[in-house]
Scaffold this motif. Structure first.
Motif, PDB file in Angstrom:
ATOM      1  N   GLN A 186      41.796  32.307  36.477  1.00 19.88           N
ATOM      2  CA  GLN A 186      42.215  32.104  37.876  1.00 19.88           C
ATOM      3  C   GLN A 186      42.381  32.804  38.610  1.00 19.88           C
ATOM      4  O   GLN A 186      41.538  33.832  38.927  1.00 19.88           O
ATOM      5  N   LEU A 187      41.682  32.711  39.799  1.00 18.36           N
ATOM      6  CA  LEU A 187      41.401  33.310  41.437  1.00 18.36           C
ATOM      7  C   LEU A 187      42.616  34.651  41.816  1.00 18.36           C
ATOM      8  O   LEU A 187      43.933  33.988  41.357  1.00 18.36           O
ATOM      9  N   GLN A 188      41.844  35.443  42.171  1.00 17.62           N
ATOM     10  CA  GLN A 188      43.048  36.198  42.537  1.00 17.62           C
ATOM     11  C   GLN A 188      41.903  37.030  43.680  1.00 17.62           C
ATOM     12  O   GLN A 188      40.470  37.305  44.300  1.00 17.62           O
ATOM     13  N   LEU A 189      42.786  37.492  44.881  1.00 18.48           N
ATOM     14  CA  LEU A 189      42.462  37.626  46.036  1.00 18.48           C
ATOM     15  C   LEU A 189      42.770  38.832  46.616  1.00 18.48           C
ATOM     16  O   LEU A 189      44.275  39.366  46.490  1.00 18.48           O
ATOM     17  N   VAL A 190      41.907  40.052  46.963  1.00 16.82           N
ATOM     18  CA  VAL A 190      42.557  41.713  47.645  1.00 16.82           C
ATOM     19  C   VAL A 190      42.173  41.712  48.493  1.00 16.82           C
ATOM     20  O   VAL A 190      40.216  41.908  48.571  1.00 16.82           O
ATOM     21  N   GLU A 191      42.835  41.637  49.591  1.00 12.80           N
ATOM     22  CA  GLU A 191      42.162  43.138  50.754  1.00 12.80           C
ATOM     23  C   GLU A 191      42.375  43.973  50.591  1.00 12.80           C
ATOM     24  O   GLU A 191      43.650  45.366  49.706  1.00 12.80           O
ATOM     25  N   SER A 192      41.581  44.635  51.287  1.00 14.31           N
ATOM     26  CA  SER A 192      41.245  46.485  52.205  1.00 14.31           C
ATOM     27  C   SER A 192      41.244  46.433  52.966  1.00 14.31           C
ATOM     28  O   SER A 192      40.428  45.377  54.006  1.00 14.31           O
TER      29      SER A 192
END
Length: 120
Positions: free
Chosen positions: A1-7
């Protein structure tokens, strides 16, 4: 499952720079079109950068062209947005996504966003 995390968001003075990161897990980014979007309060989400991974082509709207640059590090599976010469009009929540047209991207292919505030 794709997870995208910005910072990488934060408070910056006008004329300053920020570098946003979008770390992906669950799927290699290299085979997809990748987009950065922003949404200011009361406004629609708009695309500010698009990277087509297979050929490295990029697109920027006039509002950010020559100030923003996007790139992909395949080894890190991370998508970047370098933002220079920021103005108050760049203040928004910035999201990364798997795609470049907001209306066509499913909810599970978006990151949750990172706040960018440009103010003196």
């Amino acid at each position: 499952q794709l997870q995208l995390v910005e910072s990488g968001g934060g408070l910056v003075q006008p004329g300053g720079s920020l570098r946003l990161s979008c770390v992906a897990s669950g799927l290699p980014l290299k085979n997809y079109a990748l987009g950065w979007f922003r949404q200011a309060p009361g406004e629609e989400r708009v695309n500010v950068a698009c990277l087509t991974s297979h050929d490295g082509s990029t697109y920027y709207p006039d509002s950010v062209r020559d100030r923003f640059a996007t790139s992909l590090d395949n080894a890190l599976n991370t998508f970047f947005l370098q933002m220079n010469n920021l103005t108050s009009e760049d203040t928004a929540v910035y999201h990364c996504a798997l795609g470049c047209t907001a209306d066509t991207i499913p909810k599970d292919l978006w990151g949750h966003g990172t706040q960018v505030t440009v103010s003196s």
